[in-house]
Scaffold this active site. Structure first.
Site, PDB file in Angstrom:
ATOM      1  N   LYS A   1       3.504   8.674 -19.552  1.00  0.00           N
ATOM      2  CA  LYS A   1       2.146   9.147 -19.270  1.00  0.00           C
ATOM      3  C   LYS A   1       1.775  10.274 -20.226  1.00  0.00           C
ATOM      4  O   LYS A   1       2.620  11.102 -20.592  1.00  0.00           O
ATOM      5  CB  LYS A   1       2.065   9.612 -17.812  1.00  0.00           C
ATOM      6  CG  LYS A   1       0.662   9.947 -17.327  1.00  0.00           C
ATOM      7  CD  LYS A   1       0.679  10.307 -15.840  1.00  0.00           C
ATOM      8  CE  LYS A   1      -0.697  10.664 -15.317  1.00  0.00           C
ATOM      9  NZ  LYS A   1      -0.693  10.987 -13.867  1.00  0.00           N
TER      10      LYS A   1
ATOM     11  N   SER B   1      -4.080   8.723 -11.038  1.00  0.00           N
ATOM     12  CA  SER B   1      -4.379   8.971 -12.435  1.00  0.00           C
ATOM     13  C   SER B   1      -3.448   8.253 -13.417  1.00  0.00           C
ATOM     14  O   SER B   1      -3.743   8.151 -14.602  1.00  0.00           O
ATOM     15  CB  SER B   1      -4.317  10.479 -12.716  1.00  0.00           C
ATOM     16  OG  SER B   1      -3.015  10.991 -12.460  1.00  0.00           O
TER      17      SER B   1
ATOM     18  N   SER C   1      -1.093   9.631  -7.340  1.00  0.00           N
ATOM     19  CA  SER C   1      -1.342   9.143  -8.701  1.00  0.00           C
ATOM     20  C   SER C   1      -0.266   8.233  -9.276  1.00  0.00           C
ATOM     21  O   SER C   1      -0.440   7.694 -10.365  1.00  0.00           O
ATOM     22  CB  SER C   1      -1.564  10.324  -9.654  1.00  0.00           C
ATOM     23  OG  SER C   1      -2.790  10.954  -9.378  1.00  0.00           O
TER      24      SER C   1
END
Length: 452
Positions: free
Chosen positions: A56, A131, A155
Site C-alpha cells: 500500500k 482505503s 480499511s
C-alpha cells in the site's frame, strides 16, 4: 494465481518467472488502477528477489516514491524501510509495486486518491472499497500473490470483502507501525490481504512481533499461527443479530446460510445484540479526525513533499496545504481541529474516549463467554461509484468495522457468498486481543464450509 504458500516453495528461477508474469499482467490491466506507478520506476531489484508482495502506498519502502495517494507528497522518496518491509525481506518476501488507496487512508472507495480511482475486478462500475482498495483489487484480479494494507476503521476488511479476498486486521500493537504514514495513531494497524485464510496467516506471521522503534508496538510474546491452523476445532461463536438483520437482503441471506453451516459443523452458535452502536460512528470520527489533524500538521511544504509557490512563510504553509490536500482530507482536518479546540475538547473528544471505553467493554463482555464474534463486514455488497456522495452517508457505511478498531481487537473478513450481480458477501469474525490463532482457526473452518 499461485498462492503465497505455493510461491514460498518456488526456486529462485520460478520466483523470477512469477515476477515477470505479474509485471505483464499489471501492464495489461492498467485501467484497473490497482497500482499507482509503473514497476520500472521502482527500485525493485535492489530489494531482493523474494516472493513479490504488493505494498500500500502509505508504507515506506526505501528508494520508492511513497505518497499516501496525496498530491502534497509528490516527489517524496522514502529514505528508509518500514519495519514490516524489513521483516518481509528477512522471510524471502519482497515489495513489488505500490497499490492505490484513498488519500491518507481517509475513505472507503479509493475515489479520493490523487491518482484516480481503482475499479472493482468483480464489477468495474462498483467501488473496490477502501482505503486499501488497490491492494484488494490487485489480489482479486490476480495482479498480486498477496498484499499489505492498513486498517484504521475497516480499511483492510471492507475492501477485501468488496473484492472477494481475505483481509486480516491484527490486534492493535501486534504489527509495527514504524514507517506507516499515520492517519490515526491509536487506530491504525498494518495487515495482510490474501487469496485465502492460510495465506493471510502466513503473511501475518511474516510481519508480526514487537518493534522497539514503534512506541505503540506491544511487547507481548508472539507465536507463529500459520503452522497450527485447525479448521476442525469446535468454537463458541456469538452472532450480533441486529447487525445481520439490518444488512441488505442478499447480504443477510448469505450470512444466515454461513451461520447454518457453522452450526451443522458442530460450532456452538448463540445470538446477542449491540444495543449502543449508535455512538460508534460519532466516537470513531471524533477520535480519528482529532488524531489526523495532529498527524497531518507535519505536511507543510517545508520539510518534504510538494512545495507551492509563495511570497512568504505563511503563504507557503497555506498554499502548500490548500493545493496539496484533497477535499476529504481537508474536511477531516477541519473536523479534527474543531473537536480539539478550546471549549469543544471536553464536549466532544473526552466524551468520544468514554464511548470508546464502553464499546471495548461491550466486546470484552461477549468474548468472555465466546471464542469469536460473527457479524457483517458491511451493510451491503460493493456499491456503485458516486452512490455515497454525501460524506455522512459514506461514514455510516463503516458501522460494522470501526468499533473493532476502537476496541483494538483482531478481526478478519472471509467471503461467504455472492449477490445477483456477482458481487461478494463476506462475514467478519472477531476474537479476543492477541488471539489471532483462534481467529484464524474459525476463519479457516468457515472458508472450508463455504468452499465445500
Amino acid at each position: 494465481m499461485v498462492t503465497l504458500k505455493e510461491a514460498l516453495k518456488f526456486s529462485a528461477e520460478e520466483i523470477k518467472n512469477l515476477r515477470a508474469e505479474l509485471e505483464a499482467k499489471i501492464i495489461k490491466e492498467k485501467e484497473l488502477g490497482a497500482y499507482v506507478e509503473q514497476l520500472a520506476n521502482l527500485e525493485i531489484a535492489k530489494l531482493g528477489e523474494g516472493v513479490p508482495i504488493a505494498i500500500k502506498d502509505n508504507i515506506q519502502v526505501k528508494g520508492w516514491s511513497v505518497t499516501s495517494a496525496s498530491k502534497i507528497l509528490q516527489g517524496y522518496v522514502a529514505p528508509y524501510n518500514a519495519t514490516v518491509i524489513e521483516k518481509l525481506l528477512s522471510k524471502n518476501l519482497a515489495p513489488f509495486g505500490r497499490t492505490n488507496m484513498d488519500e491518507f487512508a481517509m475513505g472507503s472507495t479509493t475515489e479520493s486518491s490523487f491518482y484516480g480511482k481503482t475499479l472493482n475486478p468483480l464489477n468495474h462500475a462498483h467501488v473496490p472499497g477502501g482505503s486499501s482498495g488497490g491492494s484488494a483489487a490487485a489480489v482479486a484480479a490476480g495482479l498480486a500473490v498477496a498484499a499489505l494494507g492498513s486498517d484504521t476503521g475497516g480499511s483492510i476488511r471492507q475492501p477485501a470483502a468488496f473484492c472477494g479476498c481475505v483481509g486480516l486486521k491484527p490486534t492493535y500493537g501486534r504489527v509495527s507501525r514504524y514507517g506507516l504514514g499515520a492517519y490515526s495513531s491509536s487506530l491504525d494497524q498494518i495487515g495482510p490481504i490474501a487469496q485465502n485464510v492460510e495465506d493471510a496467516a502466513i503473511l501475518y506471521d511474516a510481519i508480526a512481533g514487537h518493534d522497539p522503534k514503534d512506541s505503540t508496538s506491544a511487547d507481548v510474546p508472539f507465536v507463529s499461527i500459520s503452522d497450527k491452523i485447525d479448521g476442525n476445532k469446535k468454537l463458541k461463536i456469538c452472532v450480533i443479530k441486529n447487525y445481520v438483520e439490518n444488512a441488505s437482503e442478499q447480504t443477510k441471506a448469505a450470512l444466515n446460510l454461513a451461520i447454518e453451516k457453522l452450526k451443522s459443523h458442530g460450532h456452538s452458535v448463540t445470538y446477542t445484540n449491540f444495543e449502543d452502536s449508535k455512538y460508534d460512528v460519532a466516537a470513531y470520527y471524533i477520535i480519528a479526525t482529532a488524531e489526523a489533524s495532529a498527524n497531518l500538521s507535519r505536511y507543510d511544504g517545508v520539510r518534504y513533499g510538494r512545495r507551492a509557490e509563495a511570497r512568504n512563510l505563511k503563504e507557503l504553509y497555506v498554499n502548500s496545504r490548500s493545493e496539496g490536500f484533497g477535499e476529504e482530507v481537508k474536511r477531516r482536518i477541519l473536523l479534527g481541529t474543531f473537536v480539539l479546540s478550546s471549549g469543544y475538547y471536553d464536549a466532544y473528544y473526552i466524551k468520544a474516549q468514554k464511548a470508546r471505553a464502553h464499546i471495548k467493554a461491550q466486546y470484552e463482555k461477549i468474548l468472555e463467554e465466546n471464542d469469536l464474534i460473527f457479524m457483517p463486514v458491511a451493510p451491503s455488497t460493493a456499491y456503485k461509484f458516486g452512490a455515497h456522495s454525501d460524506p455522512l452517508q459514506a461514514y455510516l457505511s463503516d458501522i460494522y468495522t470501526i468499533s473493532v478498531n476502537l476496541a483494538g481487537l483482531p478481526a478478519i473478513s472471509v467471503p461467504v457468498g455472492k449477490d445477483d450481480q456477482n458481487l461478494n458477501v463476506s462475514a467478519q469474525l472477531i476474537a479476543k486481543a492477541w488471539d489471532e490463532q483462534t481467529l484464524i482457526n474459525g476463519a479457516k473452518s468457515l472458508e472450508n464450509l463455504i468452499k465445500g
